[in-house]
Enzyme design. Structure first.
Site, mmCIF file in Angstrom:
data_model
loop_
_atom_site.group_PDB
_atom_site.id
_atom_site.type_symbol
_atom_site.label_atom_id
_atom_site.label_comp_id
_atom_site.label_asym_id
_atom_site.label_seq_id
_atom_site.Cartn_x
_atom_site.Cartn_y
_atom_site.Cartn_z
ATOM 1 N N CYS A 77 0.842 -1.203 0.000
ATOM 2 C CA CYS A 77 0.000 0.000 0.000
ATOM 3 C C CYS A 77 0.873 1.248 0.000
ATOM 4 O O CYS A 77 1.770 1.394 0.840
ATOM 5 C CB CYS A 77 -0.909 0.001 1.226
ATOM 6 N N CYS A 83 -1.124 6.311 6.837
ATOM 7 C CA CYS A 83 -2.316 5.727 7.440
ATOM 8 C C CYS A 83 -1.965 5.111 8.785
ATOM 9 O O CYS A 83 -0.897 4.541 8.960
ATOM 10 C CB CYS A 83 -2.909 4.675 6.500
ATOM 11 N N CYS A 86 -2.054 0.054 9.201
ATOM 12 C CA CYS A 86 -1.091 -1.050 9.055
ATOM 13 C C CYS A 86 0.270 -0.618 9.581
ATOM 14 O O CYS A 86 1.114 -0.140 8.828
ATOM 15 C CB CYS A 86 -0.968 -1.461 7.594
ATOM 16 N N CYS A 169 -8.404 -0.079 0.153
ATOM 17 C CA CYS A 169 -7.587 -0.604 1.246
ATOM 18 C C CYS A 169 -7.337 -2.099 1.017
ATOM 19 O O CYS A 169 -8.254 -2.865 0.725
ATOM 20 C CB CYS A 169 -8.288 -0.387 2.581
ATOM 21 N N GLN A 329 -16.539 -10.883 14.763
ATOM 22 C CA GLN A 329 -15.107 -10.806 14.482
ATOM 23 C C GLN A 329 -14.860 -10.426 13.028
ATOM 24 O O GLN A 329 -15.521 -10.923 12.127
ATOM 25 C CB GLN A 329 -14.443 -12.151 14.788
ATOM 26 N N TYR A 358 -19.336 -12.150 28.638
ATOM 27 C CA TYR A 358 -19.088 -11.228 27.510
ATOM 28 C C TYR A 358 -19.397 -11.961 26.200
ATOM 29 O O TYR A 358 -18.589 -11.988 25.268
ATOM 30 C CB TYR A 358 -17.636 -10.737 27.497
ATOM 31 N N GLU A 379 -24.271 -11.040 28.567
ATOM 32 C CA GLU A 379 -23.777 -9.867 27.836
ATOM 33 C C GLU A 379 -24.546 -8.649 28.308
ATOM 34 O O GLU A 379 -25.766 -8.710 28.501
ATOM 35 C CB GLU A 379 -23.947 -10.077 26.329
ATOM 36 N N ASP A 433 -14.420 -13.615 26.962
ATOM 37 C CA ASP A 433 -13.873 -12.927 25.786
ATOM 38 C C ASP A 433 -14.186 -11.443 25.960
ATOM 39 O O ASP A 433 -15.061 -10.893 25.287
ATOM 40 C CB ASP A 433 -14.500 -13.484 24.509
ATOM 41 N N CYS A 460 -8.088 -9.923 23.300
ATOM 42 C CA CYS A 460 -7.606 -9.133 22.165
ATOM 43 C C CYS A 460 -6.507 -8.162 22.594
ATOM 44 O O CYS A 460 -6.035 -7.358 21.797
ATOM 45 C CB CYS A 460 -8.757 -8.365 21.510
#
Length: 508
Positions: A77, A83, A86, A169, A329, A358, A379, A433, A460
């Site tokens: 890219c 940007c 990335c 992108c 996801q 969660y 949740e 999660d 994450c």
């Protein structure tokens, strides 16, 4: 006595990059002074200009690569440096995976306080991607104007709200470019106004695109700063013999022209608008109106056999309905591996009670239900629980139940109100999660009080993961397995799955 050299803003320095930060910046030292340099790769020798100097370290901008690292590759890219998306695209993918494996390990040692030898013995190889491009099933594009006043869309430059005009992108699906060009042409031809963040005026704020990688269905949602009447407008919109919604609500000038343009795109399934009149950085509004097609798109993910080298699909599949506001996801190919790994770590035999905290729209819960006796999902977002119940119904799954609320409040309430049912409700396994901030302290305390045999933690953010693991291990658990899953190629982010065992239950 040698006086330490002090560096200040705009100084040029030559430095060899020896390490990389958690945020993907190259780290090097000059005369004992540490420099953090975006876009520099381990092994590079670079010329950099200092942009912000502190007492013991500084941030610098890469000016020139004097001697490239053996790990440096040519980014695909042309906007990769401007940007913010990335951060490590200039690094070979093999080195990216090594960096992410090391990032997880370092956080467990530095933040969690775990022994390095122990972590080395427990960590399994990170699960990489076959193709680290075009993997995103969701993209959100801000809309603005350039210096010439032309309407543009793309992505924000790093740490700014300046839009880089880019409709192609490399992380998104290839159809995104056709969709964005159709929206831009419609806006320019029909004088549709662009949202002005500073003034709070103008109409179109963002374009959201979601795709089902298995179904190939496409959803487009325009986020609008809208306060007008929702008048009904009549019009027929056809693709072949398929006639869709005949009377969409009128939110946009010449709205029928936009719908006709988007309907020409193959697999277009849903067009909607999201109303967001708030002066906020939050992209989506809470009010959604479908103006053409279906309210949701669907996607199917499969259980994979994580004991095999190539992780083949087992043939078992689950279908999910996805709305503009659904949490799902963003990398469906790797999600199959991530959730299958969590299922594998949970060690289910068909006799276990599982609590999924969660739980979102129920993706992990439904995976777990294929091997568990019963699954309970919790949740805090009501809309997510509605989606979870709908997804259970779509998949004809009867052994799951979902509850709205905070886990640390819902779980104790069950124990207090139904003491006779404790044995029926008591979890053999808890799966969590949580969002990037990790688990609430009260949730961790509740998990420790419930004393499940196993806890599977899907994270994450390995930094908050390490913090939470320390609390759980101080409370009587021990880490059994750790494995990273690369969901976000070309970026510094990585998912981690950890299996914890209850030391007391194992001894008994």
């Amino acid at each position: 006595m040698n006086r330490k050299i002090e560096y200040k803003k705009n100084d040029l320095v030559t430095v060899t990059i020896e390490d990389i930060s958690n945020e993907g910046e190259g780290i090097g030292k000059v005369d004992g002074f540490t420099l953090f340099i975006k876009d520099a790769i381990i092994g590079d020798t670079v010329e950099a200009k200092i942009i912000k100097s502190k007492k013991h370290y500084a941030y610098a901008r890469l000016e020139k690569v004097i001697s490239p690292s053996s790990f440096r590759v040519e980014p695909k890219c042309k906007f990769h440096r401007q940007c913010g998306g990335c951060q490590i695209q200039a690094m070979s993918y093999e080195k990216q995976l090594e960096f992410k494996q090391q990032k997880i390990k370092n956080n467990l040692i530095r933040i969690g306080g775990f022994d390095e030898v122990l972590i080395d013995s427990l960590m399994e190889p990170i699960i990489g991607m076959d193709n680290p491009y075009h993997y995103r099933n969701k993209a959100q594009y801000p809309v603005g104007v350039d210096r010439e006043g032309q309407i543009i869309t793309g992505f924000y430059a790093g740490h700014t709200h300046s839009i880089i005009a880019n409709t192609s992108c490399l992380l998104g699906i290839k159809e995104n470019e056709e969709i964005l060009n159709a929206v831009l042409f419609y806006m320019r031809e029909n004088n549709v106004s662009v949202y002005n963040e500073a003034a709070g005026t103008g109409l179109v704020r963002h374009v959201l695109i979601r795709t089902g990688f298995t179904s190939h269905e496409i959803m487009v949602c325009l986020v609008l700063n809208y306060s007008g009447d929702k008048a009904c407008h009549s019009g027929n919109y056809e693709r072949g013999q398929a006639e869709r919604r005949l009377k969409p609500l009128e939110f946009l000038p010449c709205q029928d022209k936009l719908i006709k343009a988007l309907c020409k795109i193959k697999n277009m399934t849903s067009v909607s608008v999201s109303i967001n009149n708030e002066r906020t950085n939050v992209i989506m509004g809470k009010e959604i109106h479908t103006i053409w097609g279906k309210d949701t798109i669907s996607d199917t993910i499969h259980v994979r056999d994580m004991s095999k080298k190539e992780y083949p699909r087992t043939g078992q599949a689950l279908t999910f309905n996805i709305s503009p506001l659904s949490f799902y996801q963003i990398n469906p190919v790797q999600t199959e591996k991530l959730y299958s790994l969590a299922l594998s770590y949970s060690g289910l035999t068909g006799k276990e009670i599982v609590w999924d905290l969660y739980c979102g729209i129920g993706t992990i819960s439904l995976f777990l239900s294929t091997k568990a006796k019963r699954v309970y999902g919790i949740e805090v977002v009501p809309q997510a629980i509605e989606d979870a119940r709908s997804n259970a119904e779509v998949n004809n799954i009867k052994n799951v139940e979902f509850f709205v609320g905070r886990a640390e409040e819902v779980l104790p309430e069950f124990y207090e109100k139904m003491p006779d049912c404790q044995s029926m409700l008591h979890p053999n396994v808890i799966v969590v999660d949580p969002p990037r901030k990790g688990c609430d302290e009260a949730c961790l305390d509740t998990m420790l009080k419930m004393k499940p045999e196993r806890i599977v933690y899907v994270s994450c953010d390995s930094a908050t993961l390490a913090r939470d693991l320390k609390i759980l291990c101080d409370g009587g658990y021990e880490i059994k397995k750790v494995r990273g899953v690369d969901q976000f190629g070309q970026t510094v982010h990585v998912e981690t799955v950890v299996l914890l065992g209850n030391q007391k239950s194992e001894r008994t």
